[in-house]
Enzyme design. Structure first.
Site, short mmCIF file in Angstrom:
data_model
loop_
_atom_site.label_atom_id
_atom_site.label_comp_id
_atom_site.label_asym_id
_atom_site.label_seq_id
_atom_site.Cartn_x
_atom_site.Cartn_y
_atom_site.Cartn_z
N THR A 108 0.81 -1.35 -0.05
CA THR A 108 -0.01 -0.14 -0.02
C THR A 108 0.86 1.43 -0.05
OG1 THR A 108 -0.11 0.09 2.51
CG2 THR A 108 -1.52 -1.29 1.31
N ASP A 203 18.09 -1.38 3.98
CA ASP A 203 18.78 -2.49 3.62
C ASP A 203 20.38 -2.41 3.53
OD1 ASP A 203 16.58 -4.38 3.83
OD2 ASP A 203 15.97 -4.20 1.78
C1 PRP Z 1 11.94 3.94 4.07
C2 PRP Z 1 12.85 5.15 4.23
C3 PRP Z 1 11.68 6.05 4.69
C4 PRP Z 1 10.45 5.44 3.79
C5 PRP Z 1 10.26 6.56 2.55
O1 PRP Z 1 11.85 3.19 5.13
O2 PRP Z 1 13.68 4.96 5.25
O3 PRP Z 1 11.16 5.82 5.94
O4 PRP Z 1 10.81 4.21 3.26
O5 PRP Z 1 9.27 6.13 1.98
P1 PRP Z 1 8.12 7.15 1.55
O6 PRP Z 1 8.43 8.43 1.61
O7 PRP Z 1 7.17 6.39 0.41
O8 PRP Z 1 7.13 6.88 2.96
P2 PRP Z 1 11.16 1.57 5.26
O9 PRP Z 1 9.62 1.56 5.16
O10 PRP Z 1 12.03 0.77 4.03
O11 PRP Z 1 11.74 0.92 6.52
P3 PRP Z 1 13.14 0.50 7.06
O12 PRP Z 1 13.71 1.95 7.18
O13 PRP Z 1 12.92 0.02 8.07
O14 PRP Z 1 13.84 -0.31 6.14
#
Ligand code: PRP
Ligand code: URA
Length: 209
Positions: A108, A203
């Protein structure tokens, strides 16, 4: 882009290019993120208010500039925001920290909150939100919503890469929050990844893929 500062310093751009390269190791990626965060912190705190304090130098007394008000708060969005936090704390070691646990649902692209712990007096402090990636902006918007619910009223956001779509949505939703980024990339792909980007920041920082 009145509310967006692109930090185009040559050191930032050089380090960012190495981070983007897919063969850069986890160890180097983490180290570079820490180094870049020093430079981003320098820019994002440039207009922090100063006051003065009387001190005695070995020669005389003087009114010396010091930062006004309570300690800053750094607010990393977990996980990837932690990579910016370390370098920020190198420069502002007495800052407080607000941890914001959010992950982006891969289907989503909506943020899912799993943790929040912040100082109680956010309303009296400058809060600097940290996350390397501003993609759809859903995560950063949810983080700012939460910080505002808890009283924060002076917030700025530091990231490393921003998509035009994310910048537009974030600045429209939170026009009072200035965005500091090292680059504005081309676009988001069908999975909500920034292109050309650097991949999944979490990652790459932690070697989880
Ligand atoms: C990544 C990143 C941001 C988000 C950005 O986190 O660090 O928090 O995605 O995407 P958006 O602007 O579309 O919301 P992720 O959800 O991959 O989590 P992680 O940092 O735990 O890997
Ligand atoms: N999150 C990331 O880590 N990278 C992207 O490109 C988009 C969201």
């Amino acid at each position: 882009m009145a509310n967006v500062v692109i930090i185009d310093h040559p050191l930032v751009q050089h380090k960012l290019s190495i981070m983007r390269a897919k063969d850069t190791s986890t160890k180097s990626f983490r180290q570079l993120l820490r180094e870049i965060s020093h430079l981003l912190c320098y820019e994002a705190t440039r207009d922090i208010k100063l006051t003065t304090k009387t001190i005695e130098t070995p020669l005389t007394s003087m009114e010396a500039p010091i930062i006004e008000g309570k300690k800053l708060v750094f607010a990393p969005i977990l996980r990837a925001g932690m990579g910016l936090l370390e370098g920020m704390l190198d420069l502002v070691p007495s800052a407080r920290v607000a941890h914001i646990g959010l992950y982006r649902d891969p289907e989503t692209l909506q943020p899912v909150e799993y943790y929040f712990k912040a100082p109680e007096d956010l309303n009296e402090r400058v809060v600097i939100l940290l996350d390397p990636m501003l993609a759809t902006a859903n995560s950063a918007i949810a983080a700012v919503d939460k910080l505002k619910q808890r009283g924060a009223n002076d917030i700025r956001f530091v990231c490393l890469l921003a998509a035009p779509e994310g910048i537009a949505k974030f600045t429209a939703t939170h026009p009072d929050v200035k965005v500091y980024t090292a680059a504005r990339d081309s676009h988001l792909n069908d999975h909500g990844y920034i292109v050309p980007g650097l991949g999944d920041a979490g990652d790459r920082m932690y070697g989880t893929k």
